[in-house]
Enzyme design. Structure first.
Site, short mmCIF file in Angstrom:
data_model
loop_
_atom_site.label_atom_id
_atom_site.label_comp_id
_atom_site.label_asym_id
_atom_site.label_seq_id
_atom_site.Cartn_x
_atom_site.Cartn_y
_atom_site.Cartn_z
N ARG A 227 -2.12 6.93 -7.82
CA ARG A 227 -1.11 7.89 -8.28
C ARG A 227 -1.24 8.04 -9.80
O ARG A 227 -1.50 7.07 -10.51
CB ARG A 227 0.30 7.39 -7.95
CG ARG A 227 0.68 7.48 -6.47
CD ARG A 227 0.82 8.92 -5.97
NE ARG A 227 1.23 9.03 -4.59
CZ ARG A 227 0.40 9.25 -3.55
NH1 ARG A 227 -0.90 9.38 -3.74
NH2 ARG A 227 0.88 9.35 -2.32
N HIS A 275 -6.53 15.73 -6.63
CA HIS A 275 -5.82 14.92 -5.61
C HIS A 275 -6.38 15.17 -4.20
O HIS A 275 -5.66 15.59 -3.29
CB HIS A 275 -4.30 15.21 -5.66
CG HIS A 275 -3.50 14.13 -4.98
ND1 HIS A 275 -2.25 13.75 -5.38
CD2 HIS A 275 -3.77 13.33 -3.90
CE1 HIS A 275 -1.79 12.79 -4.60
NE2 HIS A 275 -2.71 12.51 -3.68
N1 LIG Z 1 -5.52 9.99 -4.09
C1 LIG Z 1 -5.37 10.14 -2.80
O1 LIG Z 1 -5.84 11.10 -2.22
C2 LIG Z 1 -4.63 9.10 -2.03
C3 LIG Z 1 -3.94 8.11 -2.67
N2 LIG Z 1 -3.33 7.11 -1.94
C4 LIG Z 1 -2.62 6.05 -2.66
O2 LIG Z 1 -3.20 4.80 -2.34
C5 LIG Z 1 -2.15 3.83 -2.28
C6 LIG Z 1 -2.61 2.59 -1.53
O3 LIG Z 1 -2.69 2.85 -0.15
P1 LIG Z 1 -2.88 1.66 0.92
O4 LIG Z 1 -4.07 0.86 0.60
O5 LIG Z 1 -2.78 2.28 2.26
O6 LIG Z 1 -1.58 0.79 0.61
P2 LIG Z 1 -1.25 -0.70 1.06
O7 LIG Z 1 0.22 -0.81 1.10
O8 LIG Z 1 -2.02 -1.05 2.28
O9 LIG Z 1 -1.81 -1.60 -0.13
C7 LIG Z 1 -1.16 -1.80 -1.33
C8 LIG Z 1 -1.73 -3.00 -2.07
O10 LIG Z 1 -1.13 -3.04 -3.37
C9 LIG Z 1 -0.67 -4.35 -3.64
N3 LIG Z 1 0.51 -4.32 -4.53
C10 LIG Z 1 1.67 -3.65 -4.36
N4 LIG Z 1 2.52 -3.88 -5.38
C11 LIG Z 1 1.88 -4.74 -6.21
C12 LIG Z 1 2.23 -5.36 -7.43
N5 LIG Z 1 3.41 -5.13 -8.01
N6 LIG Z 1 1.34 -6.17 -8.00
C13 LIG Z 1 0.15 -6.41 -7.42
N7 LIG Z 1 -0.25 -5.85 -6.26
C14 LIG Z 1 0.60 -5.02 -5.66
C15 LIG Z 1 -0.31 -4.93 -2.29
O11 LIG Z 1 -0.32 -6.34 -2.34
C16 LIG Z 1 -1.45 -4.34 -1.42
O12 LIG Z 1 -2.57 -5.16 -1.55
C17 LIG Z 1 -1.01 4.62 -1.63
O13 LIG Z 1 0.24 4.02 -1.91
C18 LIG Z 1 -1.15 5.99 -2.25
O14 LIG Z 1 -0.35 6.11 -3.39
C19 LIG Z 1 -3.40 7.07 -0.58
C20 LIG Z 1 -4.07 8.05 0.10
C21 LIG Z 1 -4.73 9.16 -0.56
O1 LIG Z 2 -1.56 10.15 1.74
C1 LIG Z 2 -1.34 10.10 0.51
O2 LIG Z 2 -0.60 9.26 0.00
C2 LIG Z 2 -1.97 11.08 -0.34
O3 LIG Z 2 -1.95 10.96 -1.53
C3 LIG Z 2 -2.65 12.21 0.34
O4 LIG Z 2 -3.35 13.03 -0.50
#
Ligand SMILES: NC(=O)C1=CN([C@@H]2O[C@H](COP(=O)(O)OP(=O)(O)OC[C@H]3O[C@@H](n4cnc5c(N)ncnc54)[C@H](O)[C@@H]3O)[C@@H](O)[C@H]2O)C=CC1
Ligand SMILES: O=C(O)C(=O)CO
Length: 312
Positions: A227, A275
């Site tokens: 993000r 994005h």
């Molecule tokens: N740019 C894009 O197109 C996309 C971006 N995303 C972003 O990717 C992020 C991650 O997705 P997932 O891997 O599925 O999430 P997830 O919930 O599986 O993994 C999150 C990780 O962050 C760690 N974490 C959370 N808070 C923390 C803190 N304060 N200090 C240290 N570690 C911390 C957790 O321990 C976990 O390892 C999403 O929340 C989303 O914002 C997701 C999909 C698409």
């Molecule tokens: O799934 C999400 O969180 C995304 O950012 C998709 O683009």
């Protein structure tokens, strides 16, 4: 089973047909303002408060991986979704592979110095440069969740040293694991390519700032796949100027679309995408939602539930 669906940009009719096929016996309808009829489940992205408020739903599914936008709306309108109704998000559903493609291609781009060669080309200069070694190209991934773990796996396969930083330690083969604030400094010290895959929470907003970037090796690289609000964009530009960072590849921004006046557009060592690092893949998402709803109906334990107190 009645399902309501709301997404501001998806092809709703296609989704409805595919969901009904995945969940035989279900009736899926597009939610429209004024629809207060019964529903068991809601599938949403940026839903209006009116859609969810006052409903006795069995669960809500966010149609993406990040739930920061719906959680921030819930902070303003807690009545929209009581804590007793579980909120689910998409776990991988094809996003892991997209993140792997993005991260591997960019890391190899920097590792093979294509950015330097592109700059030399602009000056019509034919000049082989010293090669980087994998030993000096340690990848540090912030966020070792569903997507972070996939990216780690793909970069390990390319032979790079990989380390992760998250809330708790991971016991993953060949990956160095760091956890919590106390180990942040050790994590950063040897990181050459910092990849951000954290969720957007009160604890992680603004985390990639001057103090953090300053702990990296000189001439490091930043890849932000999570993000925009994680990065202090002014301090990122400062790090590019003072030599802490050699390059940055950004998929996400503090304001999207990125305003035309942002200097990031014009910086020669910043590359960007709008994005699109990982988008929701309809077939995979529908398979996951179908499996999860069927599991919930049978009273089974399912995965993907958001911990609203943690914020992700
Ligand atoms: N740019 C894009 O197109 C996309 C971006 N995303 C972003 O990717 C992020 C991650 O997705 P997932 O891997 O599925 O999430 P997830 O919930 O599986 O993994 C999150 C990780 O962050 C760690 N974490 C959370 N808070 C923390 C803190 N304060 N200090 C240290 N570690 C911390 C957790 O321990 C976990 O390892 C999403 O929340 C989303 O914002 C997701 C999909 C698409
Ligand atoms: O799934 C999400 O969180 C995304 O950012 C998709 O683009």
């Amino acid at each position: 089973m009645e399902i309501i669906f709301y997404h501001p940009t998806f092809d709703t009719q296609w989704w409805i047909a595919a969901l009904e096929k995945q969940l035989p016996g279900s009736r899926v309808r597009e939610w429209k303002s004024g629809d207060n009829e019964h529903a068991d489940y809601a599938l949403v992205w940026h839903p209006p408060v009116e859609m969810l408020q006052g409903r006795e739903l069995k669960a809500v599914f966010a149609l993406g991986a990040g739930v920061d936008s719906i959680l921030s709306k819930l902070r303003e309108h807690p009545e929209m979704l009581p804590l007793s109704i579980p909120l689910f998000r998409l776990e991988d559903t094809g996003m892991g592979l997209q993140m792997q493609e993005y991260a591997v291609s960019q890391v190899l781009h920097w590792f093979r110095r294509f950015d330097d060669y592109q700059a030399l080309k602009q000056e019509t200069r034919w000049e082989p440069l010293p090669e980087f070694t994998r030993e000096e190209f340690t990848i540090g991934i912030m966020g070792a969740g569903v997507l972070g773990s996939k990216v780690a796996e793909s970069l390990l396969a390319w032979g790079f040293p990989v380390r992760v930083w998250s809330r708790s330690h991971k016991d993953w083969p060949n990956v160095q694991s760091f956890a919590g604030e106390s180990e942040m400094g050790d994590f950063l010290r040897e990181t050459r390519v910092l990849i951000n895959l954290l969720p957007n929470t009160a604890e992680t907003v603004g985390i990639i700032n001057h103090a953090l970037l300053n702990q990296l090796q000189d001439q490091s690289y930043l890849l932000n796949l999570a993000r925009g609000v994680h990065v202090n964009e002014d301090e990122l530009l400062r790090a590019l100027e003072n030599g802490k960072l050699k390059g940055a590849m950004l998929d996400v921004f503090s304001r999207e679309p990125l305003p035309v006046e942002s200097p990031l557009w014009r910086h020669p060592r910043v590359t960007m995408t709008p994005h699109i690092a990982a988008v929701t893949r309809p077939q995979e998402a529908i398979a996951y939602i179908g499996k999860t709803i069927s599991g919930l109906e049978r009273g089974e334990t399912v995965t993907g539930q958001v911990d609203r107190s943690r914020g992700y």
